[in-house]
Design a protein around this motif. Structure first.
Motif, PDB file in Angstrom:
ATOM      1  N   LEU A  59       0.855  -1.187   0.000  1.00 52.18           N
ATOM      2  CA  LEU A  59       0.000   0.000   0.000  1.00 52.18           C
ATOM      3  C   LEU A  59       0.887   1.230   0.000  1.00 52.18           C
ATOM      4  CD1 LEU A  59      -1.797  -2.100   2.192  1.00 52.18           C
ATOM      5  CD2 LEU A  59      -3.381  -0.370   1.398  1.00 52.18           C
ATOM      6  N   ASP A  60       0.660   2.098  -0.982  1.00 54.34           N
ATOM      7  CA  ASP A  60       1.397   3.355  -1.106  1.00 54.34           C
ATOM      8  C   ASP A  60       0.532   4.432  -0.456  1.00 54.34           C
ATOM      9  OD1 ASP A  60       2.392   5.795  -1.900  1.00 54.34           O
ATOM     10  OD2 ASP A  60       2.487   5.329  -4.045  1.00 54.34           O
ATOM     11  N   ALA A  61       0.850   4.744   0.806  1.00 55.35           N
ATOM     12  CA  ALA A  61       0.051   5.747   1.519  1.00 55.35           C
ATOM     13  C   ALA A  61       0.661   7.119   1.246  1.00 55.35           C
ATOM     14  CB  ALA A  61       0.020   5.422   3.004  1.00 55.35           C
ATOM     15  N   ALA A 136       4.252   4.775   4.115  1.00 54.15           N
ATOM     16  CA  ALA A 136       3.662   6.114   4.031  1.00 54.15           C
ATOM     17  C   ALA A 136       4.761   7.092   3.631  1.00 54.15           C
ATOM     18  CB  ALA A 136       3.054   6.501   5.358  1.00 54.15           C
ATOM     19  N   THR A 137       4.393   8.087   2.836  1.00 54.04           N
ATOM     20  CA  THR A 137       5.420   9.012   2.322  1.00 54.04           C
ATOM     21  C   THR A 137       5.236  10.424   2.904  1.00 54.04           C
ATOM     22  OG1 THR A 137       4.092   9.152   0.303  1.00 54.04           O
ATOM     23  CG2 THR A 137       5.967   7.645   0.274  1.00 54.04           C
ATOM     24  N   ALA A 138       5.437  11.431   2.041  1.00 57.27           N
ATOM     25  CA  ALA A 138       5.605  12.807   2.532  1.00 57.27           C
ATOM     26  C   ALA A 138       4.440  13.372   3.371  1.00 57.27           C
ATOM     27  CB  ALA A 138       5.888  13.720   1.353  1.00 57.27           C
ATOM     28  N   GLU A 179      14.727   6.464   0.944  1.00 64.24           N
ATOM     29  CA  GLU A 179      14.170   5.157   0.533  1.00 64.24           C
ATOM     30  C   GLU A 179      13.212   5.329  -0.640  1.00 64.24           C
ATOM     31  OE1 GLU A 179      13.046   2.203   3.846  1.00 64.24           O
ATOM     32  OE2 GLU A 179      12.902   4.165   4.789  1.00 64.24           O
ATOM     33  N   GLU A 180      12.384   6.363  -0.560  1.00 63.42           N
ATOM     34  CA  GLU A 180      11.388   6.596  -1.612  1.00 63.42           C
ATOM     35  C   GLU A 180      12.086   6.799  -2.964  1.00 63.42           C
ATOM     36  OE1 GLU A 180       8.891   9.895  -0.649  1.00 63.42           O
ATOM     37  OE2 GLU A 180       7.417   9.435  -2.212  1.00 63.42           O
ATOM     38  N   GLY A 181      13.166   7.595  -2.941  1.00 67.66           N
ATOM     39  CA  GLY A 181      13.929   7.839  -4.172  1.00 67.66           C
ATOM     40  C   GLY A 181      14.581   6.566  -4.659  1.00 67.66           C
ATOM     41  N   LEU A 217      12.669  10.284 -11.680  1.00 66.56           N
ATOM     42  CA  LEU A 217      12.125  11.558 -11.212  1.00 66.56           C
ATOM     43  C   LEU A 217      10.691  11.308 -10.769  1.00 66.56           C
ATOM     44  CD1 LEU A 217      13.384  13.720 -14.235  1.00 66.56           C
ATOM     45  CD2 LEU A 217      14.209  13.932 -11.875  1.00 66.56           C
ATOM     46  N   ASP A 218      10.402  11.561  -9.513  1.00 71.82           N
ATOM     47  CA  ASP A 218       9.074  11.290  -8.964  1.00 71.82           C
ATOM     48  C   ASP A 218       8.508  12.602  -8.421  1.00 71.82           C
ATOM     49  OD1 ASP A 218       6.868  10.472  -7.482  1.00 71.82           O
ATOM     50  OD2 ASP A 218       7.921   8.953  -6.295  1.00 71.82           O
ATOM     51  N   LEU A 219       7.328  12.981  -8.887  1.00 72.40           N
ATOM     52  CA  LEU A 219       6.686  14.192  -8.358  1.00 72.40           C
ATOM     53  C   LEU A 219       5.386  13.806  -7.666  1.00 72.40           C
ATOM     54  CD1 LEU A 219       6.486  17.269  -8.024  1.00 72.40           C
ATOM     55  CD2 LEU A 219       5.463  17.390 -10.291  1.00 72.40           C
ATOM     56  N   GLY A 456       6.775   3.671  -9.825  1.00 72.85           N
ATOM     57  CA  GLY A 456       6.640   4.230  -8.476  1.00 72.85           C
ATOM     58  C   GLY A 456       7.542   3.457  -7.539  1.00 72.85           C
ATOM     59  N   TRP A 457       7.558   3.796  -6.266  1.00 76.74           N
ATOM     60  CA  TRP A 457       8.522   3.166  -5.355  1.00 76.74           C
ATOM     61  C   TRP A 457       8.068   1.795  -4.836  1.00 76.74           C
ATOM     62  CZ3 TRP A 457       6.507   2.061  -0.643  1.00 76.74           C
ATOM     63  CH2 TRP A 457       5.402   2.788  -0.240  1.00 76.74           C
ATOM     64  N   THR A 458       6.781   1.470  -4.961  1.00 75.81           N
ATOM     65  CA  THR A 458       6.234   0.292  -4.268  1.00 75.81           C
ATOM     66  C   THR A 458       6.845  -1.040  -4.697  1.00 75.81           C
ATOM     67  OG1 THR A 458       4.412   0.386  -5.830  1.00 75.81           O
ATOM     68  CG2 THR A 458       3.997   1.282  -3.645  1.00 75.81           C
TER      69      THR A 458
HETATM   70 CA   LIG Z   1       4.015   9.222  -4.080  1.00 78.01          CA
END
Ligand SMILES: [Ca+2]
Ligand SMILES: Nc1nc2c(ncn2[C@@H]2O[C@H](COP(=O)(O)OP(=O)(O)OP(=O)(O)O)[C@@H](O)[C@H]2O)c(=O)[nH]1
Length: 517
Positions: A59-61, A136-138, A179-181, A217-219, A456-458
């Motif tokens: 799950l990408d929260a 969970a991210t930002a 980690e997300e990057g 590159l992730d926005l 994506g990062w998942t």
């Molecule tokens: Ca995201």
């Protein structure tokens, strides 16, 4: 030397089959049988076994919403590259989990519907062995800066719900920007097949010494990440460098996550900045279309840690935004978010953050893709040049709101109204923030999916936590199944032909003897 076939032809009498000839005939027959048996064994023995599928859930929260992804892969090929693929994505209704800070107990139950969907997709006998992770991210990073207690309660609520699902719960946590990057970079390079190169590709790459991986590159809504393998190794800013050993190869990767520079938080920052010089509550905003109006609570604008430093007393409680639709003005306005004055390193992006010279191709996903795709600027066959991209955003911003709304009535108003700002923001981030120029702009590939999997990062997160990317290259048979069988068949045919030829040479049958006499 006596040649028996010629003698037989001259006499004209029915030849009696000699012993040697009989033996040769039997040998020939046995060889043919052996060849047939060899082929049959090769084909049956190496037939791929029926697929044993494994599943994993992540799950990408995110700050704006939560997505649930179901991945599947053949169990016996766990360590191969490119075998894991996304089979399901479920968008959770409502806001991201950080949006439940005032009703923390509702964060977990909000995921229930997507969990039921995962139960439906994955065969029930495999539920118990299917790992489930939440990252969970930002949005949650910001909430834990703002109100740690609320962030902990949200995570507890989410954990309670995930534990009550029939899957194998593996954790619910806030992942770091690093980690997300890194996981975003792993995902796209895994899906593009860049980690494991076989035979010719490997040789070609070593000869041309071309860059083997693609940058990422992730926005997002609240943060943005840039990750790539730089040309020169530099230890100027160790917190931006990560080391990986994947499939027997070392990678030194640069990564940085800019909290508050996702597109939603960037807009909040821009509005908070605009407010500083305002005398009344009405703002003529060049980043929205002419005729567009929006009312914003000033207290909401300053709630986030991204704007709280700019908080002060205003003689009004609401901000009335009126669109002006002026791209050039908007660009100048947005550019102010990138502070380039101070750089303590050999080179920087903005806000004094180290950035080595850009290198290679980049895959740009999430909002980079959503916005560029809406503007029809994602074609891989004829990638648009930087000036064409700017011109497209400029003419879109200049369109009056009533016209845009009619032309794209099927698109959510929240998304539609912000494409002008987002287009200007993306150009500013890439050009002013990261120093992309017209020369390397076309090395950015805007991508939503690679094959059936979302960029994506998942996926990278799951591959790492399930140890599916080995440090060393696994020992693999030198030939694929197809090539192996093909080679067996070819060798057998050659063998059979040689035997037949030998037999013909030494015991020429009658039909071939006429011409000789
Ligand atoms: Ca995201
Ligand atoms: N146009 C459009 N925008 C979208 C879509 N999905 C999400 N967005 C917006 O694009 C931005 C980025 O979305 P995501 O990449 O999902 O961001 P996130 O993961 O919630 O945020 P982070 O925690 O910062 O990564 C947000 O402002 C979303 O509201 C979509 O399908 N179309």
């Amino acid at each position: 030397m006596e040649i028996p076939v010629l003698t037989a032809g001259v006499t004209g009498t029915k030849p009696k089959m000699s012993w040697t000839r009989k033996i040769l005939l039997i040998l020939g027959f046995l060889s043919t049988l052996a060849v047939i048996a060899l082929i049959a064994v090769a084909v049956t023995q190496n037939k791929p076994l029926p697929k044993n599928i494994k599943y994993g859930i992540v799950l990408d929260a995110g700050s704006s919403h939560t997505n649930l992804y179901v991945y599947e892969w053949p169990a016996e090929k766990e360590n191969d590259t490119g075998v894991v693929q996304q089979v399901e994505v479920c968008k959770v209704e409502g806001p991201g989990i950080s949006g439940y800070s005032h009703a923390t107990e509702k964060a977990g139950p909000s995921l229930a519907q997507c969990l039921r969907q995962a139960e439906y997709v994955i065969p029930s006998k495999q539920h118990q062995e299917t790992p489930i992770y939440l990252g969970a991210t930002a949005g949650m990073r910001l909430l834990s800066l703002e109100n740690k207690n609320a962030a902990d309660k949200v995570l507890s609520s989410v954990e309670k719900t995930l534990r009550s699902a029939p899957f194998n719960f593996q954790g619910a946590r806030i992942i770091s920007g690093q980690e997300e990057g890194a996981y975003g970079w792993i995902t796209i390079n895994y899906l593009l097949g860049n980690f494991k190169q076989s035979g010719w590709k490997k040789l070609l790459h070593s000869l041309k010494s071309i860059s083997e991986t693609s940058g990422a590159l992730d926005l997002g809504g609240a943060s943005t990440q840039i990750t790539f393998v730089p040309n020169e190794l530099s230890s100027e800013s160790p917190e931006n460098l990560l080391y990986f050993r994947l499939y027997g190869k070392d990678y030194l990767v640069y990564t940085h996550s800019f909290l508050c520079y996702g597109k939603d938080q960037a807009l909040q920052q821009k509005l908070a900045e605009d407010l500083q010089t305002m005398e009344n509550s009405s703002l003529l905003d060049p980043c929205f279309h002419q005729g567009y109006q929006r009312t914003i609570n000033i207290s909401d604008l300053f709630k986030t840690p991204c704007t709280s430093a700019k908080k002060k007393q205003f003689p009004f409680s609401q901000l009335y935004v009126q669109g002006e639709g002026d791209y050039q003005k908007c660009r100048r306005n947005v550019q102010k978010l990138f502070n380039k004055t101070n750089c303590p390193y050999s080179s920087c992006s903005f806000n004094g953050i180290y950035l080595p010279p850009l290198q290679g191709d980049f895959g740009a996903f999430s909002a980079f893709y959503f916005v560029m795709n809406f503007l029809n600027l994602t074609s891989e066959q004829s990638p648009a040049a930087l000036d064409k991209v700017a011109a497209t955003v400029e003419s879109f911003c200049a369109r009056p709101w009533h016209e845009v709304k009619t032309a794209y009535h099927q698109i959510k108003e929240k998304y539609l109204s912000e494409y002008c700002f987002s287009g200007a923001y993306i150009l500013s981030l890439l050009e002013n923030g990261y120093d992309f120029t017209e020369n390397n702009w076309q090395r950015i590939h805007f991508l939503g999916k690679i094959g059936s999997s979302d960029a994506g990062w998942t996926l990278g997160y799951m591959l790492n936590l399930t140890n599916m990317i080995p440090a060393e290259e696994p020992a693999v048979p030198p030939l694929s199944y197809g090539s192996y069988v093909g080679l067996m068949v070819l060798c057998s045919l050659v063998l059979a032909s040689v035997l037949l030829f030998a037999w013909l040479l030494f015991h020429k049958p009658k039909c071939l003897q006429k011409g000789i006499v």
